[in-house]
Design a protein around this motif. Sequence first.
Motif, mmCIF file in Angstrom:
data_model
loop_
_atom_site.group_PDB
_atom_site.id
_atom_site.type_symbol
_atom_site.label_atom_id
_atom_site.label_comp_id
_atom_site.label_asym_id
_atom_site.label_seq_id
_atom_site.Cartn_x
_atom_site.Cartn_y
_atom_site.Cartn_z
ATOM 1 N N THR A 272 0.852 -1.189 0.000
ATOM 2 C CA THR A 272 0.000 0.000 0.000
ATOM 3 C C THR A 272 0.885 1.236 0.000
ATOM 4 O O THR A 272 1.800 1.351 0.841
ATOM 5 C CB THR A 272 -0.913 0.017 1.235
ATOM 6 O OG1 THR A 272 -1.704 -1.175 1.234
ATOM 7 C CG2 THR A 272 -1.826 1.234 1.214
ATOM 8 N N THR A 273 0.674 2.123 -0.943
ATOM 9 C CA THR A 273 1.440 3.375 -1.036
ATOM 10 C C THR A 273 0.551 4.531 -0.612
ATOM 11 O O THR A 273 -0.562 4.689 -1.130
ATOM 12 C CB THR A 273 1.947 3.609 -2.468
ATOM 13 O OG1 THR A 273 2.740 2.507 -2.860
ATOM 14 C CG2 THR A 273 2.772 4.890 -2.532
ATOM 15 N N VAL A 274 1.047 5.357 0.337
ATOM 16 C CA VAL A 274 0.284 6.491 0.857
ATOM 17 C C VAL A 274 0.955 7.771 0.384
ATOM 18 O O VAL A 274 2.151 7.989 0.625
ATOM 19 C CB VAL A 274 0.212 6.460 2.393
ATOM 20 C CG1 VAL A 274 -0.568 7.673 2.918
ATOM 21 C CG2 VAL A 274 -0.421 5.170 2.872
ATOM 22 N N HIS A 275 0.245 8.607 -0.322
ATOM 23 C CA HIS A 275 0.743 9.900 -0.795
ATOM 24 C C HIS A 275 0.208 10.996 0.121
ATOM 25 O O HIS A 275 -1.009 11.136 0.301
ATOM 26 C CB HIS A 275 0.298 10.155 -2.244
ATOM 27 C CG HIS A 275 0.930 9.209 -3.228
ATOM 28 N ND1 HIS A 275 2.189 9.395 -3.740
ATOM 29 C CD2 HIS A 275 0.456 8.062 -3.792
ATOM 30 C CE1 HIS A 275 2.477 8.413 -4.576
ATOM 31 N NE2 HIS A 275 1.434 7.587 -4.609
ATOM 32 N N LEU A 276 1.119 11.790 0.669
ATOM 33 C CA LEU A 276 0.752 12.895 1.561
ATOM 34 C C LEU A 276 0.904 14.200 0.804
ATOM 35 O O LEU A 276 1.917 14.446 0.147
ATOM 36 C CB LEU A 276 1.637 12.887 2.795
ATOM 37 C CG LEU A 276 1.602 11.603 3.639
ATOM 38 C CD1 LEU A 276 2.580 11.729 4.796
ATOM 39 C CD2 LEU A 276 0.200 11.336 4.139
ATOM 40 N N SER A 277 -0.067 15.044 0.855
ATOM 41 C CA SER A 277 -0.029 16.312 0.136
ATOM 42 C C SER A 277 -0.415 17.468 1.056
ATOM 43 O O SER A 277 -0.927 17.253 2.161
ATOM 44 C CB SER A 277 -0.981 16.277 -1.071
ATOM 45 O OG SER A 277 -2.315 16.066 -0.638
#
Length: 371
Positions: free
Chosen positions: A353-358
């Motif tokens: 699972t890849t989590v992108h934080l923006s």
Amino acid sequence: MIDMLNQLLTEHFPDYSDSAWIILSVAVCVIAVVADLVARSTISQLMKQAEKTKILWDDVFLNSFSRPALFLIWLAAGYWLIQLFEQNFAIEVLGEDNPLPKLVPVILLAWSCLRFLKRLEQVLVMPDRMKKPMDPTTVGALGRLLRLIVSIIIVLIIMQSYGYSISGILAFGGIGGIAVGFAAKDLLANFFGGLMIYLDRPFKVGDWIRSPDQQIEGTVEDIGWRQTRIRTFDKRPLYVPNSTFTNISVENPSRMTNRRIYEYIGVRYDDSAQVLEVIKAVKAMLRMHPEIDQQQTLIVNLDRFGPSSLDFFIYTFTKTTDWIRFHEIKQDVMMQIMQIVEEKGAEFAFPTTTVHLSGELPELVKESEGN
């Protein structure tokens, strides 16, 4: 026979007493013993000669008619002893109108026929006696049917001999058959279901069968006229009414020609450059594998983009249908696929699972770490 012995006894012993019937009885018994020994010796010699020949019917015939023939000797001796008893004591045992003496040959013939059918049923399925042994299920069904017909015929003959009207019985059977049909419709449905199994032969004793419609799976042990006994894989007996097979689909895996290997393999998205090489190598390996049937469909292709992997599948068939051997071959194929993936510099994918934080969230994380 008795009259001849009486005549001989009268000529040579004119003053014999009334107890001479004992001498005649002993003479009858001695003759029966001698005849029995001679018959046994003759049959034994004939059996030895029959075993040396390649003819099927001679030893079957001898096995079937030998015991009734020996029994006939002692029946004849018993009949003569009864005649002596009647003549000496003036007591009527059988009587002139008794049909039993006339029925004895018919009964012995029917007995011989039943033994002949039973022995023939055994021989027809022996691979060492037949070039092409017949199906045991079909032979057993036909044997039961023929023995039933012979038994019914002999019962009707006996009833006719004792004065019962066969025509009345048959007429009653025709009318009563309708009532019995309504009362025993389930029994008749099972009977005809068993008959259809014998005729169509969707499976036989020893086959592994299963039904996608019901929870039926196991090895067929016996096919009767009312029910079929199946041994499940946990070794429990399962009794299925034959009428069930007329309403469900039955799969017979025992008659499969090959077993299928159908597996998906997933590699990482980072190894997309090596996927084509891996697929080519796996396909070449399957083409060279000695246990894979090259006459059947063989497919190795990239099939889908998975959530965390590039999925390709293998679709091929083994030459064997044996369950244990199939899994050994499947294991070997999968081990070679693992080796190919490693040799090509790729790796199997794991669920990730890849989590992108923006936005401002990363800055807040840094500030919290600094504090």
